[in-house]
Design a protein around this motif. Structure first.
Motif, PDB file in Angstrom:
ATOM      1  N   GLY A 799      13.562  -0.833   3.553  1.00 34.06           N
ATOM      2  CA  GLY A 799      14.248   0.071   3.431  1.00 34.06           C
ATOM      3  C   GLY A 799      13.684   1.955   3.254  1.00 34.06           C
ATOM      4  N   ALA A 800      12.536   1.688   2.087  1.00 36.42           N
ATOM      5  CA  ALA A 800      11.805   1.926   0.832  1.00 36.42           C
ATOM      6  C   ALA A 800      11.996   3.311   1.773  1.00 36.42           C
ATOM      7  N   PRO A 801      11.867   4.911   1.408  1.00 35.59           N
ATOM      8  CA  PRO A 801      11.466   6.105   2.451  1.00 35.59           C
ATOM      9  C   PRO A 801      10.437   5.964   2.043  1.00 35.59           C
ATOM     10  N   ARG A 802       9.729   6.847   2.912  1.00 36.11           N
ATOM     11  CA  ARG A 802       8.352   7.757   2.977  1.00 36.11           C
ATOM     12  C   ARG A 802       7.437   7.621   1.797  1.00 36.11           C
ATOM     13  N   GLU A 803       8.318   8.333   1.511  1.00 36.63           N
ATOM     14  CA  GLU A 803       8.090   9.967   0.697  1.00 36.63           C
ATOM     15  C   GLU A 803       7.584   8.231  -0.763  1.00 36.63           C
ATOM     16  N   THR A 804       8.442   7.878  -0.990  1.00 32.87           N
ATOM     17  CA  THR A 804       8.492   6.000  -2.019  1.00 32.87           C
ATOM     18  C   THR A 804       7.153   5.747  -1.492  1.00 32.87           C
ATOM     19  N   LEU A 805       6.935   5.727  -1.168  1.00 33.06           N
ATOM     20  CA  LEU A 805       5.834   4.204  -0.187  1.00 33.06           C
ATOM     21  C   LEU A 805       4.444   5.214  -0.754  1.00 33.06           C
ATOM     22  N   GLN A 806       4.402   6.263   0.193  1.00 33.75           N
ATOM     23  CA  GLN A 806       3.094   7.100  -0.344  1.00 33.75           C
ATOM     24  C   GLN A 806       3.536   7.534  -1.551  1.00 33.75           C
ATOM     25  N   VAL A 816      -6.297   4.347  -6.767  1.00 31.72           N
ATOM     26  CA  VAL A 816      -7.344   5.783  -7.124  1.00 31.72           C
ATOM     27  C   VAL A 816      -8.453   5.453  -8.041  1.00 31.72           C
ATOM     28  N   LYS A 817      -9.406   4.349  -8.335  1.00 28.27           N
ATOM     29  CA  LYS A 817     -10.141   4.182  -8.289  1.00 28.27           C
ATOM     30  C   LYS A 817     -11.161   4.492  -6.556  1.00 28.27           C
ATOM     31  N   ILE A 818     -10.612   3.915  -6.239  1.00 28.45           N
ATOM     32  CA  ILE A 818     -12.079   4.781  -4.561  1.00 28.45           C
ATOM     33  C   ILE A 818     -11.788   5.583  -4.080  1.00 28.45           C
ATOM     34  N   LEU A 819     -10.654   6.570  -4.117  1.00 26.13           N
ATOM     35  CA  LEU A 819     -10.203   8.585  -4.211  1.00 26.13           C
ATOM     36  C   LEU A 819     -11.013   9.044  -4.856  1.00 26.13           C
ATOM     37  N   PRO A 824      -6.068  12.554  -0.620  1.00 25.70           N
ATOM     38  CA  PRO A 824      -5.977  12.121   1.006  1.00 25.70           C
ATOM     39  C   PRO A 824      -5.994  13.326   2.127  1.00 25.70           C
ATOM     40  N   ARG A 825      -6.572  13.128   3.345  1.00 21.86           N
ATOM     41  CA  ARG A 825      -6.828  14.312   3.769  1.00 21.86           C
ATOM     42  C   ARG A 825      -5.545  14.128   4.746  1.00 21.86           C
ATOM     43  N   LYS A 826      -5.375  12.938   5.125  1.00 21.84           N
ATOM     44  CA  LYS A 826      -3.619  12.844   5.627  1.00 21.84           C
ATOM     45  C   LYS A 826      -3.203  11.105   6.005  1.00 21.84           C
ATOM     46  N   ASN A 836      -1.651   4.019   4.831  1.00 23.63           N
ATOM     47  CA  ASN A 836      -2.684   4.587   5.387  1.00 23.63           C
ATOM     48  C   ASN A 836      -2.952   5.631   4.452  1.00 23.63           C
ATOM     49  N   LEU A 837      -4.128   5.745   3.653  1.00 23.93           N
ATOM     50  CA  LEU A 837      -4.910   7.079   3.321  1.00 23.93           C
ATOM     51  C   LEU A 837      -5.900   7.446   4.197  1.00 23.93           C
ATOM     52  N   VAL A 838      -6.096   8.279   4.657  1.00 23.95           N
ATOM     53  CA  VAL A 838      -7.309   8.955   5.174  1.00 23.95           C
ATOM     54  C   VAL A 838      -7.963  10.028   4.559  1.00 23.95           C
ATOM     55  N   ALA A 839      -8.760   9.265   3.740  1.00 29.03           N
ATOM     56  CA  ALA A 839      -9.576  10.353   2.965  1.00 29.03           C
ATOM     57  C   ALA A 839     -10.434  11.306   3.801  1.00 29.03           C
TER      58      ALA A 839
END
Length: 839
Positions: A799-806, A816-819, A824-826, A836-839
């Motif tokens: 139940g962790a909030p979205r912001e925390t997960l992000q 961090v290495k991949i980005l 991310p754009r989205k 899911n981080l959309v770069a």
RNA sequence: GCGGACGUGGCGGAACCGGUAGACGCUGGAGACUUAAAAUCUUCUGCCCUUAGGGCGUGCGGGUUCGAGUCCCGCCGUCCGCACCA
């Protein structure tokens, strides 16, 4: 305490105790909610096979589970004991069919008992005993009185050498299976049940059977075969066969202006009449009758027609003459045995017209503008607007159908009608080993019902099978009776009932079996409908449809207020095994071969053996495994566990030696687990959670008959318990595990339950309750994706909030290495699941 | 021919509503215990790349989507049923 569970000693001990205590007796008067679990009763062919074991194990798990959930469970067993194999045995082995059957029942009952099924044996019945079939005779007479039984001429396959009627399966390539004589068609006067009276309700009833497989419902729907259409007549240009009109049936009256020929079946009176005068017609008809009669054979057979030279007049245009063909694809027993061909909009007619150079006209188009577009390479069977059709032009297909029917009815040359594929059920069998039809034929009164007080009409035992034909026919003292109506000398009906009649009401008799009548209405209704019926898909049509019909017929005559006999239906898969072939092409049984490295060899002579496909166990391919020696070796529980493991129950189950050994190991593992007495204190929240999740999952999976999944749930729990350090939670879980497995492996469960010092039987214990608070995890694993690809996982509180997960995802090292420092754009966050981080 | 179902590792199969593919079992490998074997226990086991790590993977080809075993279109294959149903 024994370190190993010994089924040889334990199985029988528990089975006797259950029996002694009447643990599985179902009470008609119970105040508990009732549940009726039924498996299709077996034909007593000789010995139990693996298919039976699988079928009855599934039902048993459900029955035992429902008992534990607090239901009064009816789980009975009986014998579908009439039928041809007994007569075949009588002829081949010179034993009386009754003796053969009763011996088989004794053998198979003993075999079933060894598997520890939770059956109420006090309700056992065999359809070959007068205390069953006598009541069936009474029901037959009730239906007779209600006008649902009648007599008519019907064709049978007649073997002129054996002087007997043959079933379709006894006719091989047009010859009798024993005599090899060419089979003749003979007309006999036979009894029929009016199942067609129920066509509409049997079809509609399918809609209420939402716990049946779609496949079975569809098969029954097709079998009943409702077609709405129009019956109408073409006038013959000149009378033929004494007819001035030819009546046809069509489901596409809207295409009436597109017809370019009329075709009759080779069995149609016109065809038969023409054949008498014209040898070439007779030859064509004979030609049509060569070859097979199955759909597949006929479909692939060439479409053939014979132009009779006769013409018919179109009902909407008397100037329009159509040729009359005899065609091999028109069936005499469907509709009127005649139809008209519309090559533009029916593929078969298209092929026929192409072959015989008949016109291919368009009468349906996508729009009025395309009325002149020719029909290209194939018929167009779809919808659209009607064209080139006079008063129908511009209408849609449905509208045109209605318009044509309306006009035909107004002008009196045809009418809208519904045609069914379903035909009345012929129940007469010219055989000994069946329920005698309780009718007496009197010269002056005709067929007369045997008075109810004279029932049962008992089969005579003193018969012999050393002469061809039905022994009842030549039994002088049995057939000779006085007419119940006028007292004159009369003769008993010597035909017996189709065995499908026996199986059409046995589930009612199981529910209630008074001595003086077929069943008690109130008692039967307290159990019916059967909550869950389990059996092979081979009964998808006939047995299940006849039982549905019989139940509705009883309702109609006021005997039983039940519409559908089987609320839930489950069709289980077959038990299969690899096949083996010797060098000379003969089949070898599994115990004649052994593995030699990667190859297989014949044990006796060391010759190489070719392993073949995995197929249904069958005597002809010799790939059967007899359950009894397996039970001897591994005990009932291992066999039961194997039947439930791995394969989903509706699919085939491949038998394997390795599989049964794995099951044996698990039974022993359960035993060892129950014998560890490392008492511990304190809680183990993780294990508590696992236990309660398993309780919920196993229950849900048993209810859904997903036994393979329930088995997997149990393995997981067993492993979790083994790995957990001693604690109070662990002891609790180990004990609960015994209850969770008890419907599946009841013997080891009872043994361990009693060894744990529990009073009472595991079979009588309640199913453990799952605590909803323990069903949810407090931590979840979150998948972290970049552009949809999994890059990392992290643990977060549920139940962790979205912001925390992000935030957590963005701070992952891998991310961090991949980005590479870009943001991310989205970002898509699915709570408790993934980021899911959309770069 | 028509109707239906299905296609995921070496095998049987999991995967809720589109959200970490391969749960669980079998087989196989390595190890422990044992004089030895059995039993048992530990551990590994989709494929590829030399590893950290990466790439590829749910019959094939496309598409929709941030994301497809799962939805859509088109193929291929296997199995089951059939009564030419006008």
């Amino acid at each position: 305490m024994a370190s190993r569970f010994n089924p040889l000693a334990a199985d029988a001990r528990w089975q006797e105790l259950w029996e002694e205590r009447g643990t599985f007796h179902a009470s008609n008067d119970s105040s508990k909610p009732k549940s009726y679990v039924l498996e299709m009763f077996p034909y007593p062919s000789g010995r139990i096979h693996m298919g039976h074991v699988r079928n009855y194990t599934m039902g048993d798990v459900l029955a035992r589970y429902r008992r534990m959930k607090g239901f009064e469970v009816l789980h009975p067993m009986g014998w579908d004991a009439f039928g041809m194999p007994a007569e075949n045995a009588a002829m081949e082995k010179k034993v009386h069919p009754g003796e053969w059957t009763r011996e088989n029942i004794a053998t198979m009952k003993a075999q079933l008992k060894r598997l520890g099924f939770a059956l109420d044996w006090s309700r056992e019945l065999a359809t070959c005993e007068p205390d069953y079939y006598g009541h069936e005779q009474a029901l037959f007479l009730d239906l007779y009185e209600a006008g649902l039984v009648y007599r008519k001429q019907s064709e049978v396959n007649w073997d002129p050498v054996d002087m007997t009627v043959l079933a379709n399966e006894q006719v091989i390539d047009g010859r009798g299976w024993r005599s090899g004589a060419l089979v003749e068609r003979r007309k006999l006067s036979q009894w029929f049940l009016k199942i067609t009276d129920f066509a509409e309700e049997l079809l509609e009833g399918l809609g209420t059977l939402d716990q049946w497989p779609d496949k079975v419902r569809l098969m029954q729907e097709n079998w009943i075969g409702k077609s709405v259409g129009m019956r109408f007549s073409f006038r013959l240009e000149q009378p033929a066969a004494g007819l001035t009109k030819l009546e046809v049936f069509t489901t596409r009256p809207d295409t009436i202006f597109g017809s370019s020929f009329v075709a009759v079946s080779p069995d149609h009176p016109i065809a038969l009449e023409l054949a008498e005068a014209q040898p070439e017609v007779a030859e064509f008809i004979a030609d049509c009758k060569r070859g097979g009669t199955t759909a597949a054979e006929l479909e692939t057979a060439e479409k053939k027609g014979f132009d009779t030279g006769l013409k018919v007049l179109h009902p909407l245009d008397a100037e329009w003459k159509l040729p009359l063909y005899i065609a091999n694809f028109v069936l005499m027993d469907y509709g009127t045995g005649a139809t008209f061909g519309v090559p533009g909009h029916d593929q078969r007619d298209f092929e026929f017209a192409s072959k015989y150079g008949l016109p291919i006209n368009r009468v349906v188009a996508s729009s009025l503008d395309e009325a002149d577009k020719p029909i290209a390479n194939e018929a167009e069977s779809g919808g659209g607007v009607i064209v080139n059709s006079g008063f129908l032009d511009g209408m849609d297909v449905e509208g045109a159908k209605a318009a044509v029917i309306a006009r035909a009815e107004a002008e009196g040359w045809g009418q809208g009608t519904t045609v069914w594929r379903l035909r009345d059920w012929g129940v007469s069998r010219q055989r000994y080993w069946g329920t005698p039809i309780p009718i007496i034929h009197c010269e002056s009164c005709g067929p007369v019902a045997v008075p109810k007080e004279q029932l049962p009409v008992v089969l005579p035992e003193d018969v012999s099978f050393d002469q061809p034909g039905n022994p009842l026919d030549r039994h002088a003292s049995w057939t000779k009776v006085d007419c119940p109506r006028c007292g004159a000398a009369a003769r008993r009906e010597t035909d017996t009932l189709d065995t499908f009649v026996d199986s059409s009401w046995y589930f009612i008799r199981f529910a209630s079996q008074p001595g003086d009548r077929p069943f008690d209405k109130t008692d039967a209704e307290s159990w019916l409908p059967v909550g869950q019926y389990i059996g092979g898909v081979e009964h998808a049509i006939l047995h299940l449809l006849y039982a549905r019909f019989w139940t509705r017929a009883l309702k109609r005559i006021g005997r039983l207020d039940v519409e559908e006999p089987f609320q839930g239906l489950f069709t289980q898969g077959m038990v299969t095994h690899e096949t083996y072939k010797a060098g000379d092409g003969s089949w070898l049984s599994p115990d004649e071969v052994k593995r030699d490295g990667d190859d297989w060899v014949h044990i006796e002579n060391g010759q190489p053996v070719t392993p073949g496909r995995v197929e249904k166990m069958s005597k002809s391919k010799k790939n059967t495994v007899d359950p009894e020696p397996i039970v001897d070796q591994y005990g009932a529980d291992a066999v039961r566990w194997f039947m439930l493991s791995d394969s989903p129950p509706e699919r085939d189950l491949p038998w394997s030696e390795a599989g049964i050994e794995g099951s044996w190991r698990f039974v022993q593992r359960l035993w060892r687990l129950s014998q560890e007495h490392a008492a511990g204190e304190g809680e183990d929240r993780a294990l508590d959670r696992k236990l309660h999740q398993t309780i919920a999952a196993v229950g849900a999976n048993i209810e859904a008959l997903a036994f393979n999944k329930a088995v997997a749930n149990i393995y997981e729990l067993a492993t979790a318990i083994e790995k957990a350090p001693p604690s109070r939670s662990r002891s609790t879980a180990a004990e609960a595990l015994l209850l969770l497995v008890s419907p599946m492996v009841p013997h080891v469960a009872e043994e361990a339950w009693s060894a744990a010092g529990k009073t009472g039987l595991a079979a009588d214990a309640s199913w453990p309750e799952a605590d909803p608070a323990l069903l949810v995890e407090d931590e979840v694993t979150i998948a972290v994706q970049v552009n949809g690809k999994l890059r990392d996982t992290l643990t977060a509180p549920k139940g962790a909030p979205r912001e925390t997960l992000q935030e957590m995802a963005l701070s992952s090292e891998k991310v961090v290495k991949i980005l590479e420092g870009k943001s991310p754009r989205k970002v898509i966050v699915v709570p408790d699941r993934l980021v899911n981080l959309v770069a």
